[in-house]
Design a protein around this motif. Structure first.
Motif, PDB file in Angstrom:
ATOM      1  N   VAL A 236       6.903  -5.337  -5.157  1.00 55.21           N
ATOM      2  CA  VAL A 236       7.653  -6.388  -4.713  1.00 55.21           C
ATOM      3  C   VAL A 236       9.026  -6.295  -5.354  1.00 55.21           C
ATOM      4  O   VAL A 236      10.042  -6.701  -4.651  1.00 55.21           O
ATOM      5  CB  VAL A 236       6.928  -7.873  -5.235  1.00 55.21           C
ATOM      6  CG1 VAL A 236       7.770  -8.841  -5.032  1.00 55.21           C
ATOM      7  CG2 VAL A 236       5.515  -7.650  -4.602  1.00 55.21           C
TER       8      VAL A 236
ATOM      9  N   LYS B 230       1.504  -3.476  -7.924  1.00 55.92           N
ATOM     10  CA  LYS B 230       2.042  -4.480  -6.674  1.00 55.92           C
ATOM     11  C   LYS B 230       3.429  -5.054  -7.262  1.00 55.92           C
ATOM     12  O   LYS B 230       4.322  -5.286  -6.419  1.00 55.92           O
ATOM     13  CB  LYS B 230       0.883  -5.435  -6.461  1.00 55.92           C
ATOM     14  CG  LYS B 230       0.851  -6.226  -5.308  1.00 55.92           C
ATOM     15  CD  LYS B 230      -0.414  -7.222  -5.124  1.00 55.92           C
ATOM     16  CE  LYS B 230      -0.059  -8.053  -3.990  1.00 55.92           C
ATOM     17  NZ  LYS B 230      -1.150  -9.075  -4.270  1.00 55.92           N
ATOM     18  N   ALA B 231       3.222  -5.422  -8.392  1.00 55.76           N
ATOM     19  CA  ALA B 231       4.616  -6.384  -8.848  1.00 55.76           C
ATOM     20  C   ALA B 231       6.077  -5.323  -8.835  1.00 55.76           C
ATOM     21  O   ALA B 231       6.863  -5.656  -8.292  1.00 55.76           O
ATOM     22  CB  ALA B 231       4.445  -6.586 -10.378  1.00 55.76           C
TER      23      ALA B 231
ATOM     24  N   GLU C 239       0.595  -1.347  -0.043  1.00 52.56           N
ATOM     25  CA  GLU C 239       0.094   0.098  -0.052  1.00 52.56           C
ATOM     26  C   GLU C 239       0.730   1.284   0.095  1.00 52.56           C
ATOM     27  O   GLU C 239       0.423   2.232  -0.725  1.00 52.56           O
ATOM     28  CB  GLU C 239      -0.895   0.079   1.097  1.00 52.56           C
ATOM     29  CG  GLU C 239      -2.193  -0.742   1.000  1.00 52.56           C
ATOM     30  CD  GLU C 239      -3.333  -0.418   2.168  1.00 52.56           C
ATOM     31  OE1 GLU C 239      -2.903   0.379   2.775  1.00 52.56           O
ATOM     32  OE2 GLU C 239      -4.170  -1.464   2.068  1.00 52.56           O
TER      33      GLU C 239
ATOM     34  N   VAL D 150       4.097   1.589  -1.198  1.00 45.56           N
ATOM     35  CA  VAL D 150       4.765   1.669  -2.393  1.00 45.56           C
ATOM     36  C   VAL D 150       3.853   2.032  -3.495  1.00 45.56           C
ATOM     37  O   VAL D 150       4.186   2.861  -4.449  1.00 45.56           O
ATOM     38  CB  VAL D 150       5.475   0.686  -2.736  1.00 45.56           C
ATOM     39  CG1 VAL D 150       6.360   0.938  -4.114  1.00 45.56           C
ATOM     40  CG2 VAL D 150       6.492   0.407  -1.718  1.00 45.56           C
TER      41      VAL D 150
END
Lengths: 210, 949
Positions: A164, A160-161, A150, A152
């Motif tokens: 990560v 989301k990727a 959330e 980033v």
């Protein structure tokens, strides 16, 4: 489905005015017990809460009806909900008028688009009668991973990727925050736009200087 | 107006418009107000800067540029200064930039009074025009960039309306280089023209007579197209991705039968933004579509990205990216097939992952079924374009050698253009190392001997693979921590693989020749693909193999520049003559690149239609510069398709525009929409005869026009513009409480549906309501739906009617409606206004306003400032626009554990930015938020996924 209860105005059931007989909403009231009772409003949802039911189709035919009903409540309840069923396509005019009415007469308009939804509102009002407000005072996600993602993904374009990938190449957020644009653009999936958005978000001052 | 009146450019002004069409267009613009749509790459910015300069040189002007982005501002500023220096115009003053960061109210007022050319952020401009800081009548003219983005409700249209209402004489010119949006929808051109208050449109496609004549004369640029075939595995991957796309689209069609999906097919999937097209189609029902549909739409974006990165990235980076994508999309524990991205269940997905891996390394076939150790061997497939690039460079080399030295003005530089900075870096790496042989040579001196060794990327790829393996090891750990739960499921699925099957007959795990044997391997229990992690033994072996052969080559690493070193520094070492410049496409900026580099040879590593035109313009503008262009593309690839369809679409758009212009009725008068409407009519509209037969009129309507105090941050939405369009005076203020103040008692907080959801989530709405009740008698919450979206809320999450679904204990997980219920219970006096669109909101406001008196802006601003506990009132002096906060970093901060809506202000007011907070220690944070929160914040930033455990 009239459940036998201990007496009138028992705390656990929705009180329904006999006027509502035949309203399809009653058929959808399933998870909270209800009973007929002689009350001013259409639905009694607790000691301080009541609801008037209004179908826009009916309202268009009898525009004065709802005013009479609101007047008859005589300001008795603390929260007076005007549960409005939007069942006509040209709702704009009626809703505009109701908005104004709600401010003038002190009722709260809640819109529902189906009988099931209206019934659900009634149930929720009854069920939440004594609930706390913690749910709307903001609570935070639990796990580190969720919070990290959330955090980033606040700047636009970053997904989301990317989050990560970012943490996996820098190890910790602190390193990621302190990284130079060049270092970040070496992370897979981080194109120019994302790098710029990230660096801007991290370095942009909270307050705009004058 | 004084400048625009003189039709001939003022004498001393020197322009830099060498081509016929540019001059014609310039003349036209000096004479008339119009909308210019120029095909991309034909030098729009050059035209604009020349035009601005011609006004600048005249001096005594106040010209406002609307809609320019940062890059354009920089260009305009630079170009104006350059022009002024060349034509020696004493009165030219160059460009003044206005954005909140550096200019205060007072200094802005002074700057406006001085005149000149201004580029102003729209949000500031509209506020300044409304507050009278910038008097619209004093403006000489307006230049609107990106006219295609001006819609009826946009801020730019609002600005132009204010401008035209007050100022009839000033000029107004709009520009666009993107015809596509102007050609979609119903009579789009006419609508845009109306929004721009313009009557004339001037279209300049590439096939315009003047343009064609200018560019296709004697001085044509020489273009050599090179079609590069993709490798077998690239094609396999592309096909597999396309299959995934197709299945996803079919899935969408299946679950949304009511939608019009005629053109949702594979062809449109090749387009650059098919996911956006799908998204736009779904938008009207976005609240109502299932979670799965949303998932698929976001999958489409991921898949599209994959198509691009497969071509752009090298094999190792691509694999790395796939790993990341895979980890992020890994199924959450306990999830079922229904909640997963459908494409992950396809064989094609399997193909993508395995094929991508096979491009990097594969296992060697070792005989003997009982050897349990798989050994991996690097494959490292190279991108086919690399070899072609090397060939082209060689050819150029020969060319330069055999042909007489250049007689022209070009530099003999070779310019390589590619799509982004990443590709730039990749190509540079490749060119630097392509003659480095990992095994054979030991001497650096043998570097340039193309005859003997064929260029290869082996060196670079090996280095990448080493980095990748190192990364992967860390990544395994990180993802283990991040997705600990998933990980357990994964290992549960992967480990039995060995035990169950014993020694695999085929060492290529996850590549299943057609075996029923392996059908379950590599998949999780629920059937999606498992994340693959090599066993440490395998990695070590692979690592060793790469490492050993690398030892000699390693010595050269000092010679080879650091890959992260700054590009400019690196190239400065060389003479312009034998320079190879690699540059990404950057829109209009490319013109500068061409002018500065003056290349003799251009290699377009990726196709870009606009750049070809830029080269044409460049070539035609300079008699004495020869240019040869090599143009590389992958045959039969998405890249090629995309390029062709982009060209076709632009052409179609222009054709459509020309047709519409021909049939457009020009009866539109600017007065109908922009001029001040009949004052009497406006006056009558404000009378409400229901209240005392209009008797209140004397006090409210005649004395002063209706007025609404609006928070300056609300100018991002279209509502202020619509209110203004209804003849309501907008008073922009910096409000602490509420968004709109309609009367001394009525205050409104506006929320779009998505805002509503997020502000419920972080508790913002609750505190906003609290604040409103402190200062106003009748606060209201306006729930505003989108114009083009459906006017319903998302259906209830659980209509099952079970008792648990309504239990109070469940309130935390409640759906939106449950939260609305809670909100009304918490604030029984809060009124909710439901509006199906911003237009409706404006109507509702107008009605509410007819009830009561006008709001007092000063009181509205002051509300919430005194006795403000959470903000530290002393730091926020009263008055408009004193303290403006940046939203994004604040939102990020709000997501940090330990930061609450209560203490966030303490942090924001004391610290500078996220970076500072991230580097603070517990002791430093303690005085701001307290010990416990400080520890949480610190822990969040410091948690190191690589070191822990």
């Amino acid at each position: 489905q009239v459940l036998p209860t201990g007496g009138r105005g028992s705390g656990s059931s929705i009180l329904v005015s006999p006027r509502q007989k035949g309203n399809p909403v009653l058929a959808c009231l399933k998870s909270v017990p209800w009973e007929y009772s002689d009350i001013l409003a259409d639905y009694g949802l607790g000691l301080t809460t009541c609801a008037l039911f209004l179908s826009l189709k009916y309202h268009r035919l009898h525009p004065e009806y709802i005013y009479t009903r609101i007047r008859n409540l005589q300001g008795k309840y603390n929260l007076r909900v005007l549960l409005t069923l939007v069942d006509i396509p040209n709702h704009e005019d009626s809703l505009r008028e109701l908005s104004k009415t709600s401010v003038v007469n002190g009722v709260t308009v809640v819109l529902a688009w189906s009988a099931a939804e209206a019934a659900r509102y009634l149930e929720l009002y009854k069920a939440y009668e004594h609930a706390g407000f913690a749910a709307i005072r903001g609570q935070q996600a639990e796990g580190y991973a969720e919070r990290l993602v959330e955090f980033v993904t606040v700047p636009r374009n970053i997904n989301k990727a990317d989050a990560v990938a970012l943490v996996s190449s820098f190890g910790s957020l602190r390193h990621a925050v302190n990284a130079t644009p060049d270092q970040i653009s070496a992370v897979s999936g981080w194109g120019e736009k994302k790098v710029r958005a990230w660096c801007k978000a991290v370095e942009e001052p909270f307050r705009v200087r004058k | 107006m004084s400048a625009a009146g003189t039709s001939q450019p003022v004498q001393p002004v020197k322009l830099s418009l060498p081509l016929v069409y540019q001059q014609k267009l310039f003349e036209e613009l000096r004479n008339e107000d119009e909308l210019v749509v120029l095909a991309r790459g034909l030098g729009l910015m050059r035209l604009i800067t020349n035009l601005l300069h011609s006004y600048d040189a005249a001096g005594n002007n106040l010209i406002v540029v609307v809609g320019a982005d940062d890059r354009e501002n920089a260009w305009i500023g630079e170009a104006l200064a350059e022009h002024a220096a060349i034509s020696l115009t004493p009165r030219a003053r160059g460009l003044t930039l206005v954005n909140t960061d550096y200019t205060s109210v007072g200094s802005r007022e002074k700057m406006y009074a001085d005149g000149g050319i201004f580029s102003i952020t729209s949000r500031i401009l509209v506020v300044d025009m409304l507050t009278g800081l910038l008097n619209p009548e004093s403006i000489t003219g307006m230049i609107v960039l990106h006219a295609d983005r001006v819609t009826a409700t946009s801020l730019e249209a609002f600005i132009l309306r204010i401008y035209r209402q007050k100022n009839k004489a000033g000029f107004l010119k709009a520009f666009s280089d993107n015809p596509d949006p102007l050609a979609t929808g119903f009579s789009p051109l006419a609508t845009t023209m109306r929004n721009l208050f313009l009557r004339k449109v001037s279209l300049w496609p590439r096939f315009h007579v003047h343009v064609a004549q200018s560019l296709e004369g004697k001085k044509k640029a020489e273009v050599i197209e090179l079609e590069v075939p993709m490798t077998e595995s690239m094609r396999t991957i592309q096909n597999a991705v396309m299959e995934c796309v197709e299945v996803s689209i079919q899935e969408l069609k299946k679950s949304n039968p009511g939608l019009d999906m005629e053109d949702w097919n594979l062809d449109s999937a090749l387009l650059k933004n098919f996911d956006l097209i799908v998204r736009r189609q779904l938008d009207p029902n976005w609240h109502r579509i299932s979670w799965k549909t949303k998932q698929i739409v976001s999958d489409l974006t991921v898949l599209r990205g994959m198509l691009h990165s497969m071509l752009a990235l090298d094999a190792v980076s691509f694999l790395q990216q796939l790993d990341t994508i895979h980890a992020a999309h890994a199924p959450t524990p306990g999830s079922t097939r229904q909640t997963q991205s459908p494409w992950l269940f396809l064989d094609a997905a399997e193909t993508i992952f395995s094929e991508a891996k096979r491009r990097v390394y594969s296992s060697t076939q070792r005989p003997g079924p009982d050897t349990n150790i798989d050994s991996l061997r690097p494959v490292l497939e190279e991108q086919p374009k690399w070899a072609v690039l090397a060939e082209v460079l060689e050819e150029i080399d020969r060319d330069l050698f055999f042909e007489p030295p250049a007689r022209d003005d070009s530099n003999g530089t070779i310019l390589i253009m590619c799509s982004d900075a990443n590709t730039c870096r990749q190509l540079r790496d490749y060119l630097q190392t392509m003659h480095v042989k990992p095994r054979t040579e030991k001497k650096v001196e043998e570097f340039y001997d193309p005859a003997r060794d064929k260029p290869s990327a082996a060196f670079m790829m090996r280095r990448k693979l080493r980095n990748y393996l190192r990364w992967k090891r860390e990544f395994a750990q990180v993802s283990a921590q991040l997705f600990a739960e998933n990980q357990r499921a994964v290992t549960g699925a992967v480990d039995p693989r060995l035990g169950r099957r014993g020694p695999p007959p085929n060492k290529r795990r996850r590549v299943r020749g057609g075996g029923a044997v392996g059908a379950a391997a590599g998949r999780l229990e629920n059937g999606s693909i498992a994340q693959y992690f090599e066993k440490p033994g395998e990695v070590a072996e692979l690592m060793a193999e790469v490492q050993i052969t690398e030892e000699e080559a390693r010595q050269k690493e000092d010679v080879v520049a650091d890959p992260l070193e700054d590009m400019d520094d690196y190239y400065q070492l060389y003479d312009m003559q034998d320079l190879v410049v690699i540059h990404p496409y950057e829109g209009d900026q490319d013109e500068h690149v061409l002018e500065e580099v003056k290349p003799r040879y251009i290699i377009m590593y990726e196709p870009d239609a606009a750049f070809i035109r830029r080269v044409e313009v460049y070539r035609s503008s300079h008699n004495d510069r020869n240019v040869r262009v090599y143009f590389l593309y992958y045959g039969g690839s998405v890249e090629e398709q995309r390029y062709l369809s982009a060209v076709r679409r632009e052409k179609d758009a222009f054709t459509k525009l020309i047709k519409e212009r021909a049939s457009m009725s020009l009866t539109i008068t600017t007065d109908a929409h922009g001029g001040p409407e009949d004052p009497q009519e406006a006056f009558l509209r404000t009378i409400n005869t229901r209240i005392a037969g209009g008797g209140k009129l004397a006090t409210s309507a005649t004395a002063q026009p209706p007025r609404v105090v609006v928070d300056v941050r609300e100018f991002r939405s279209s509502l202020p513009s619509l209110l203004h369009g209804r003849g309501i005076t907008i008073v922009p203020c910096m409000l602490t409480v509420g968004d709109y103040v309609l009367s001394p008692t009525v205050c409104v907080e506006r929320k779009s549906v998505s805002d509503l959801i997020s502000s419920f989530k972080d508790g913002r709405l609750y505190s906003q309501c609290e604040a409103m009740f402190q200062h106003y008698k009748n606060p209201a919450l306006l729930i505003e739906f989108d114009q083009n979206k459906s006017f319903t809320l998302e259906p209830f999450a659980d209509l099952s009617g079970s008792a648990s679904s309504v239990s109070a204990a469940n309130a935390g997980a409640a759906d939106l409606q449950g939260k609305i219920v809670l909100l009304t219970l918490a604030f029984p006096k809060l009124r909710i206004l439901w509006s199906s669109s911003p237009y409706e909101s404006a109507e509702i406001f107008e009605r509410l306003k007819s009830l009561e008196g006008e709001p007092d802006p000063i009181a509205a601003v002051r509300a919430g400032l005194d006795g403000d506990e959470e903000g530290g009132g002393t730091l926020k002096p009263g008055g408009a626009q004193q303290q403006i906060f940046n939203q994004v970093p604040q939102d990020m901060l709000g997501n940090v554990p330990g930061v609450t809506p209560k203490n966030i202000m303490n942090i924001v007011l004391v610290t500078e930015n996220i970076k500072e907070v991230a580097n603070m220690t517990v002791e430093e944070l303690d005085p701001l938020v307290g010990k416990a929160a400080a520890r949480k914040i610190c822990g969040f930033f410091a948690k190191d996924l690589l070191e822990d455990e």
